[in-house]
Design a protein around this motif. Structure first.
Motif, PDB file in Angstrom:
ATOM      1  N   PHE A   1      -7.175  -9.115   7.945  1.00 37.99           N
ATOM      2  CA  PHE A   1      -6.468  -8.932   9.099  1.00 37.99           C
ATOM      3  C   PHE A   1      -6.239  -7.590   9.676  1.00 37.99           C
ATOM      4  O   PHE A   1      -6.057  -6.749   8.708  1.00 37.99           O
ATOM      5  N   VAL A   2      -6.291  -7.344  10.880  1.00 37.95           N
ATOM      6  CA  VAL A   2      -6.232  -6.048  11.659  1.00 37.95           C
ATOM      7  C   VAL A   2      -5.153  -6.345  13.042  1.00 37.95           C
ATOM      8  O   VAL A   2      -5.384  -7.039  13.669  1.00 37.95           O
ATOM      9  N   ASN A   3      -4.071  -5.732  12.799  1.00 42.87           N
ATOM     10  CA  ASN A   3      -3.306  -5.820  13.877  1.00 42.87           C
ATOM     11  C   ASN A   3      -3.739  -4.894  14.994  1.00 42.87           C
ATOM     12  O   ASN A   3      -4.307  -3.666  14.784  1.00 42.87           O
ATOM     13  N   ILE A   4      -3.862  -5.571  16.297  1.00 40.76           N
ATOM     14  CA  ILE A   4      -4.379  -4.806  17.480  1.00 40.76           C
ATOM     15  C   ILE A   4      -3.101  -4.447  18.450  1.00 40.76           C
ATOM     16  O   ILE A   4      -3.388  -3.564  19.148  1.00 40.76           O
ATOM     17  N   MET A   5      -2.089  -5.264  18.388  1.00 36.75           N
ATOM     18  CA  MET A   5      -0.818  -4.902  19.313  1.00 36.75           C
ATOM     19  C   MET A   5       0.244  -5.360  18.399  1.00 36.75           C
ATOM     20  O   MET A   5       0.221  -5.965  17.369  1.00 36.75           O
TER      21      MET A   5
ATOM     22  N   SER B   1       0.864  -1.297   0.073  1.00 41.83           N
ATOM     23  CA  SER B   1       0.006   0.072   0.058  1.00 41.83           C
ATOM     24  C   SER B   1       0.803   1.288   0.203  1.00 41.83           C
ATOM     25  O   SER B   1       0.607   2.353  -0.605  1.00 41.83           O
ATOM     26  N   LEU B   2       1.752   1.340   0.772  1.00 47.57           N
ATOM     27  CA  LEU B   2       2.750   2.291   0.801  1.00 47.57           C
ATOM     28  C   LEU B   2       3.487   2.599  -0.404  1.00 47.57           C
ATOM     29  O   LEU B   2       3.567   3.760  -0.816  1.00 47.57           O
ATOM     30  N   LEU B   3       3.967   1.536  -0.979  1.00 46.54           N
ATOM     31  CA  LEU B   3       4.838   1.517  -2.380  1.00 46.54           C
ATOM     32  C   LEU B   3       3.808   2.120  -3.354  1.00 46.54           C
ATOM     33  O   LEU B   3       4.235   2.573  -4.420  1.00 46.54           O
ATOM     34  N   GLU B   4       2.548   1.536  -3.311  1.00 45.35           N
ATOM     35  CA  GLU B   4       1.719   1.993  -4.513  1.00 45.35           C
ATOM     36  C   GLU B   4       1.515   3.750  -4.361  1.00 45.35           C
ATOM     37  O   GLU B   4       1.498   4.386  -5.477  1.00 45.35           O
ATOM     38  N   MET B   5       1.585   4.263  -3.171  1.00 46.42           N
ATOM     39  CA  MET B   5       1.330   5.689  -3.170  1.00 46.42           C
ATOM     40  C   MET B   5       2.669   6.447  -3.886  1.00 46.42           C
ATOM     41  O   MET B   5       2.523   7.618  -3.980  1.00 46.42           O
ATOM     42  N   VAL B   6       3.775   5.598  -4.054  1.00 52.38           N
ATOM     43  CA  VAL B   6       5.086   6.438  -4.736  1.00 52.38           C
ATOM     44  C   VAL B   6       4.989   5.843  -6.091  1.00 52.38           C
ATOM     45  O   VAL B   6       6.170   5.842  -6.548  1.00 52.38           O
ATOM     46  N   ASN B   7       4.099   5.169  -6.680  1.00 52.96           N
ATOM     47  CA  ASN B   7       3.653   4.810  -7.784  1.00 52.96           C
ATOM     48  C   ASN B   7       4.375   3.379  -8.512  1.00 52.96           C
ATOM     49  O   ASN B   7       4.994   3.331  -9.427  1.00 52.96           O
TER      50      ASN B   7
ATOM     51  N   ALA C   1       0.534   3.414  17.648  1.00 51.61           N
ATOM     52  CA  ALA C   1      -0.442   3.908  16.868  1.00 51.61           C
ATOM     53  C   ALA C   1       0.081   3.704  15.266  1.00 51.61           C
ATOM     54  O   ALA C   1       0.995   4.015  14.764  1.00 51.61           O
ATOM     55  N   VAL C   2      -1.146   2.981  14.540  1.00 50.52           N
ATOM     56  CA  VAL C   2      -1.079   2.900  13.275  1.00 50.52           C
ATOM     57  C   VAL C   2      -2.216   2.799  12.564  1.00 50.52           C
ATOM     58  O   VAL C   2      -3.325   2.261  13.495  1.00 50.52           O
ATOM     59  N   ASP C   3      -2.590   3.106  11.511  1.00 50.16           N
ATOM     60  CA  ASP C   3      -3.517   2.803  10.755  1.00 50.16           C
ATOM     61  C   ASP C   3      -3.585   1.684   9.908  1.00 50.16           C
ATOM     62  O   ASP C   3      -2.601   1.418   9.560  1.00 50.16           O
TER      63      ASP C   3
ATOM     64  N   VAL D   1     -11.998   0.539  16.842  1.00 50.56           N
ATOM     65  CA  VAL D   1     -13.569   0.654  16.442  1.00 50.56           C
ATOM     66  C   VAL D   1     -13.605   1.256  15.284  1.00 50.56           C
ATOM     67  O   VAL D   1     -14.240   0.804  14.276  1.00 50.56           O
ATOM     68  N   LYS D   2     -13.021   2.648  15.103  1.00 51.11           N
ATOM     69  CA  LYS D   2     -13.060   3.162  13.789  1.00 51.11           C
ATOM     70  C   LYS D   2     -12.625   2.535  12.607  1.00 51.11           C
ATOM     71  O   LYS D   2     -13.157   2.633  11.464  1.00 51.11           O
ATOM     72  N   ASP D   3     -11.282   1.842  12.880  1.00 50.35           N
ATOM     73  CA  ASP D   3     -10.749   1.160  11.688  1.00 50.35           C
ATOM     74  C   ASP D   3     -11.606   0.252  11.482  1.00 50.35           C
ATOM     75  O   ASP D   3     -11.757   0.065   9.919  1.00 50.35           O
TER      76      ASP D   3
END
Length: 419
Positions: A157-161, A31-37, A144-146, A189-191
Motif C-alpha cells: 500500500f502507498v498513501n497518496i492523500m 517501522s518507527l518502533l523498530e528504529m527504537v529497538n 508530506a510523509v515518506d 513517483v520517487k517513493d
C-alpha cells in the motif's frame, strides 16, 4: 530527549481494525518502533508494548477496542513494564475519554500523531510516569510523509492523500482523519521507484477519496496515474477508494490507455440505490448519475470488474427505497459488495436524524442483499471457466506447494506451479 533504545529488544504487538489505511498505518508504526529497538511479535503474550490500531467507521470495531483492552488487565498486573496504547480513529475521536474509561491504558495516539509514537511511548517509561495523549490534527498542505515499509513483498500500500472534505452525513472520517490533503506528485513517483528497487511489483494507492487527489503542482488523480505508468517501472497499479461524483472520463481514458499497468478493478461505492436516500447521505449524485458513471466505465474499459459499498437501514429508509438498492445490484451486477447495517457515529448529521430504522429491519435487509450478491457472484464466476489469467504470485499457502495470487481483476487465485 528521546531515548533511542527504549525498546531494549522487547516485543511490540499491534492489533489492527478497519480499512487498508489502518493496515498501512500499522506498518508505519512498526517501522518507527523498530528504529527504537522494539521487535514485532505475533501474540500479545510475547509483548512489552501492545497497541490497538482502532477503527470508528462503525460501532462494532469501537466496542472491540474496549473488549480487547479488558483482556490485557491481568497481563498488565503481572508485568509492570507492559505498556498498552490505543491508536487510530477511536483514539483521535475519544482522546482523554479513553484514558478515563480504561485506567490500564498508558497512552492514546491519534491518526496524525503516528510519527510521534516513539516519543509518546518513551514518555510512559519516564520516572514520573505520565499517561499520554497525542491526537492533534496537522492540516498543513501538502501532506508530506515518506512511505515506511519494513518488508514490502511483491505488493504493498502507498498513501497518496489523507482526510476527506465530503462530509457524508453517515461518515466520521473527516472528524478522525481531518481535512483532505494530498502528497506531492514528484515525491510519490520517487517513493514508488524506491519500492520497485526493493522488489515491489504492485502498489495500491490509498485515500479516503483517491480521485479527488490534487498535488500542489496542480496534477489531479488521472495525471498521477499517468505519471506512475510512464515514469516508474511498477508493473501493476490499483487504487481505493474512489468517489462516484469525482470519477470522470479522463480517468477512464487513462485507465484504458495504460491498461497493461492499471488493473481492471474499480471499487465504486454506491451506498444506496435510491436518490432520496443518497441526498440525505450527502453523496453528491443521484441513482441515475451513478448508473451513468457505471456505463461510462464499462464502455471505456471493457471487461472491468466493479465492487461497491452499501449501507442498509439508513435513517428514514423505507422498504421501497431499500428495494431500489436491491434493483441496483441486479442492474449493475457487481463482482463483489461490502454491505453493512447503518451505525450512528459521533459528530455526524445522520446520528441526529429521526426515523432510525429498527435493528430487525436492518438485519433482514442486509441478509437480502448478501443472499442476492452470493447468487450474482456465483454466476459471474462462471465467466472465468477455461480462461487464462495473469496472476501476481503473493504467497505459498501450504507445504504441498500451492500458490496464491491475484489477477488484474482482483480475483484471488490458488494454483500449483513451479519454475
Amino acid at each position: 530527549m528521546l531515548n533511542q533504545d527504549i525498546g531494549q529488544g522487547e516485543g511490540v504487538y499491534i492489533s489492527t481494525y478497519g480499512c487498508q489505511m489502518n493496515v498501512n498505518d500499522t506498518e508505519r508504526m512498526l517501522s518507527l518502533l523498530e528504529m527504537v529497538n522494539f521487535v514485532p511479535v505475533q501474540t500479545p503474550e510475547q509483548a512489552s508494548l501492545i497497541i490497538i490500531n482502532s477503527c470508528s467507521v462503525r460501532e462494532k470495531p469501537v466496542h472491540k477496542v474496549h473488549s480487547e483492552v479488558g483482556r490485557y488487565k491481568e497481563m498488565k498486573a503481572q508485568n509492570p513494564r507492559l505498556r498498552i496504547g490505543v491508536a487510530g480513529c477511536v483514539a483521535q475521536q475519544e482522546k482523554q475519554k479513553l484514558l478515563k474509561d480504561m485506567p490500564i491504558l498508558d497512552f492514546v495516539c491519534g491518526t496524525d500523531a503516528i510519527d510521534q509514537l516513539p516519543e509518546v511511548v518513551a514518555r510512559t517509561y519516564q520516572e514520573k510516569k505520565e499517561r499520554v495523549v497525542a491526537a492533534r490534527f496537522e492540516n498543513e498542505k501538502p501532506y508530506a510523509v515518506d512511505t515506511l515499509i519494513r518488508n514490502p513483498g511483491v505488493a504493498t500500500f502507498v498513501n497518496i492523500m489523507k482526510g476527506c472534505d465530503n462530509f457524508c452525513t453517515f461518515c466520521v472520517v473527516p472528524f478522525t482523519r481531518g481535512r483532505e490533503r494530498s502528497r506531492n506528485l514528484a515525491e510519490l513517483v520517487k517513493d514508488i521507484r524506491g519500492l520497485v528497487a526493493r522488489g515491489v511489483k504492485e502498489v495500491t494507492l490509498l485515500g479516503q477519496n483517491v480521485n479527488s487527489y490534487k498535488s500542489d503542482c496542480g496534477a489531479d488523480f488521472g495525471q498521477l496515474m499517468k505519471a506512475l505508468a510512464e515514469d516508474t517501472d511498477i508493473q501493476r497499479i490499483r487504487y481505493t477508494t474512489s468517489h462516484p461524483k469525482d470519477f470522470n472520463q479522463e480517468l477512464v481514458d487513462i485507465s484504458q490507455k495504460y491498461r497493461s499497468k492499471i488493473c481492471d478493478y474499480i471499487h465504486l461505492p454506491a451506498q444506496s440505490g435510491n436518490s432520496e436516500v443518497l441526498k440525505r447521505m450527502n453523496r453528491g449524485y443521484t441513482r441515475e448519475e451513478y448508473l451513468e458513471k457505471v456505463r461510462m466505465i464499462r464502455e471505456g474499459i471493457p471487461g472491468v470488474v466493479l465492487s461497491t459499498d452499501l449501507i442498509v437501514g439508513f435513517p428514514g429508509e423505507t422498504e421501497a427505497q431499500f428495494e431500489d438498492t436491491v434493483s441496483l445490484l441486479r442492474e449493475v451486477r457487481y463482482d463483489n459488495i461490502y454491505a453493512f447495517k447503518y451505525s450512528p457515529r459521533p459528530f455526524t448529521k445522520a446520528a441526529k436524524y429521526t426515523e432510525q430504522v429498527s435493528e430487525t429491519d436492518k438485519q433482514r435487509r442486509l441478509e437480502v442483499l448478501l443472499d442476492l450478491q452470493r447468487d450474482i457472484s456465483f454466476e459471474l464466476a462462471r465467466d472465468y471457466d477455461n480462461l487464462t489469467l495473469d496472476v501476481l504470485v503473493e504467497a505459498k499457502t501450504n507445504l504441498e506447494g500451492q500458490l496464491q495470487g491475484r489477477s488484474s481483476q482482483n480475483k484471488l487465485v490458488f494454483f500449483y506451479g513451479g519454475g
